[in-house]
Write a protein that holds these residues in place. Structure first.
Motif, mmCIF file in Angstrom:
data_model
loop_
_atom_site.group_PDB
_atom_site.id
_atom_site.type_symbol
_atom_site.label_atom_id
_atom_site.label_comp_id
_atom_site.label_asym_id
_atom_site.label_seq_id
_atom_site.Cartn_x
_atom_site.Cartn_y
_atom_site.Cartn_z
ATOM 1 N N TRP A 68 4.399 11.899 6.400
ATOM 2 C CA TRP A 68 4.165 11.477 4.821
ATOM 3 C C TRP A 68 5.311 12.173 3.910
ATOM 4 C CZ3 TRP A 68 -1.945 11.550 5.101
ATOM 5 C CH2 TRP A 68 -2.216 10.302 5.855
ATOM 6 N N ALA A 84 -0.128 1.453 -3.940
ATOM 7 C CA ALA A 84 -0.673 1.621 -2.648
ATOM 8 C C ALA A 84 -2.203 1.036 -2.706
ATOM 9 C CB ALA A 84 -0.935 3.379 -2.369
ATOM 10 N N ARG A 86 -5.930 1.317 -0.985
ATOM 11 C CA ARG A 86 -6.924 2.072 -0.173
ATOM 12 C C ARG A 86 -7.778 1.202 0.673
ATOM 13 N NH1 ARG A 86 -8.535 7.296 -3.082
ATOM 14 N NH2 ARG A 86 -9.416 5.733 -4.826
ATOM 15 N N SER A 91 -4.673 5.604 4.559
ATOM 16 C CA SER A 91 -4.231 5.356 3.287
ATOM 17 C C SER A 91 -4.927 5.972 2.434
ATOM 18 C CB SER A 91 -4.689 3.758 3.126
ATOM 19 O OG SER A 91 -5.635 3.488 3.198
ATOM 20 N N HIS A 92 -6.092 6.571 2.414
ATOM 21 C CA HIS A 92 -6.653 7.300 1.405
ATOM 22 C C HIS A 92 -5.862 8.791 1.410
ATOM 23 C CE1 HIS A 92 -9.647 9.764 -0.933
ATOM 24 N NE2 HIS A 92 -9.692 10.530 0.119
ATOM 25 N N TRP A 94 -2.955 9.411 2.342
ATOM 26 C CA TRP A 94 -1.552 9.350 1.958
ATOM 27 C C TRP A 94 -1.387 9.203 0.291
ATOM 28 C CZ3 TRP A 94 2.685 5.505 4.022
ATOM 29 C CH2 TRP A 94 3.888 5.821 3.873
ATOM 30 N N LEU A 116 -4.039 -4.983 4.098
ATOM 31 C CA LEU A 116 -3.337 -4.761 2.777
ATOM 32 C C LEU A 116 -3.226 -6.024 1.905
ATOM 33 C CD1 LEU A 116 -0.365 -2.408 3.756
ATOM 34 C CD2 LEU A 116 -2.570 -1.844 2.630
ATOM 35 N N ALA A 138 2.464 1.298 2.738
ATOM 36 C CA ALA A 138 2.014 0.570 3.435
ATOM 37 C C ALA A 138 1.544 1.028 4.776
ATOM 38 C CB ALA A 138 2.693 -0.726 3.732
ATOM 39 N N THR A 139 0.085 1.110 5.026
ATOM 40 C CA THR A 139 -0.376 1.639 6.207
ATOM 41 C C THR A 139 -0.370 0.422 7.324
ATOM 42 O OG1 THR A 139 -1.599 3.403 5.260
ATOM 43 C CG2 THR A 139 -2.278 3.086 7.532
ATOM 44 N N GLU A 142 -4.512 0.908 10.193
ATOM 45 C CA GLU A 142 -5.581 1.739 9.860
ATOM 46 C C GLU A 142 -6.455 2.203 10.697
ATOM 47 O OE1 GLU A 142 -7.198 3.818 8.196
ATOM 48 O OE2 GLU A 142 -6.168 3.808 6.264
ATOM 49 N N ASP A 170 3.711 3.833 6.847
ATOM 50 C CA ASP A 170 2.944 4.701 7.990
ATOM 51 C C ASP A 170 2.558 3.883 9.218
ATOM 52 O OD1 ASP A 170 0.954 5.850 9.361
ATOM 53 O OD2 ASP A 170 -0.537 6.280 7.961
#
Ligand SMILES: *Cc1c(COP(=O)(O)O)cnc(C)c1O
Length: 388
Positions: A68, A84, A86, A91-92, A94, A116, A138-139, A142, A170
């Protein structure tokens, strides 16, 4: 904890014996063609797993989190605007890293268990007519909620808005176990690590940069030293790192890429889908629900399973470890105590998965949940007998 049992945490994953051995190497001169014989196949193999012809690939002694940081610090400057969502713990984190680097993050709060919000991204990107947003995060998967997001839809949102922001993805818990298309999806930086799909110990951050993200290093002003990709690239030109590489892990990664190629990337994905589908049949038979809100976003690498209200899901993980020597994942952040997680990525077979489901059933019954022994295992068995 029994060291004979497989683990069902969503990373680090089970390490195949051949990879453990590949990591165990005598010292070589890490600034010599001998190291190049490890490094160069690794870089080529990663490009294949990323499905990219042109990515600039870098491997750092680090973990996904360092990946990251590599993405951010090589491409951005203090105060740059980031978009972004969450929707889970990763994601939080990052987002938190962006803020600590003094980036200005526009956060789209998204319910945990959802993917997302590409439509919302599109709206925000369209409204950003002076293109102040420099990157979209973008994760892909998750890991906290077992939710897969649609990266092609995020790319489509950028394109529909005619927006030039970079797309950083990610893929720590998806790359190497779920389909990932760096070039098709127009991903500018892809991030992963060694200890999930690649079946190795933790210790490597693996990143791919598009030409555009690579060029951004010319203007990016965030401080970077250890994770500077231009320094790393100079190292590679001399069959080396700018510092001492973890040679054993790199050799493990070379073999991991060989194993994935030998099985066939698409076969690896199909195996993950099959094993995950069996788990979902079991969850269904238990009368339980996934944290992921709908089937289109179910992850093939991890399932987060909701337990009944008033029950502490973490007890499942505790008892499984203490009584049966088996590891499952706890709920993180907002879903702590509400879900437990079954990781099903990396080196895994149907048979291994059945052992995990069998233990999960015993634990839940021990804890007084209304579970019929064999119900989930039976449902998974029926699927594994015929599922492709
Ligand atoms: C595991 C994970 C990370 C963090 O990686 P580390 O290797 O623990 O630093 C980041 N993102 C996702 C989606 C993950 O699953």
């Amino acid at each position: 904890m029994s060291f004979q049992n497989p683990v069902f945490i969503p990373g680090p994953t089970n390490i195949p014996e051949a990879l453990r051995k590949a990591c165990d190497m005598p010292t070589i001169d890490h600034r010599s063609p001998l190291f190049g014989d490890i490094l160069n196949p690794v870089l080529a193999g990663i490009r294949q797993v990323l499905k990219s012809d042109s990515a600039h690939v870098f491997v750092f002694p680090s973990t996904g989190t360092g990946g990251w940081e590599t993405a951010l610090t090589n491409t951005l400057s203090e105060g740059d605007k980031i978009l972004a969502a969450r929707n889970g713990m990763f994601s939080h984190r990052w987002i938190d890293m962006c803020q600590r680097h003094k980036l200005d993050v526009e956060i789209v709060e998204t319910p945990w268990g959802h993917g997302l919000p590409a439509d919302k991204y599109k709206e925000i990107l369209k409204a950003d007519t002076d293109h102040s947003i420099k990157a979209v995060l973008a994760t892909h998967n998750e890991t906290a909620t077992g939710v897969k997001s649609d990266i092609a839809a995020v790319r489509a949102a950028l394109d529909a808005a005619g927006h030039p922001a970079m797309l950083f993805v990610d893929g720590v818990s998806s790359i190497g176990s779920m389909d990932f298309r760096m070039d098709d999806w127009g991903v500018d930086v892809a991030v992963t690590g060694s200890q999930k799909g690649f079946m190795l110990p933790a210790g490597l951050a693996i990143v791919g940069f598009s030409d555009k993200a690579y060029a951004a290093t010319d203007t990016a002003r965030l401080p970077r030293t250890f994770f500077d990709i231009r320094d790393m690239e100079k190292g590679y030109a001399a069959n080396a790192f700018p510092y001492t590489p973890p040679v054993g892990l790199m050799n493990g990664l070379k073999m991991s890429l060989d194993m994935i190629a030998a099985e066939g990337l698409e076969n690896v994905f199909a195996r993950h889908t099959r094993i995950a589908t069996g788990v979902r049949h079991a969850v269904d038979a238990w009368g339980m629900q996934l944290c992921a809100a709908s089937p289109d976003i179910y992850s093939d690498s991890v399932s987060a399973i909701r337990t009944p209200a008033g029950f502490n899901a973490t007890d499942i993980v505790t008892v499984a470890a203490e009584k049966y020597g088996m590891a499952f994942g706890v709920g993180l952040g907002e879903v702590a105590g509400k879900v437990f997680r079954i990781g099903h990525l990396g080196m895994l077979t149907d048979a291994m998965m059945l052992s995990g489901l069998g233990v999960a059933e015993m634990v839940m019954k021990d804890l007084g949940l209304d579970i019929k022994l064999g119900s989930g295992v039976g449902a998974a068995q029926e699927f594994y007998r015929f599922g492709s």
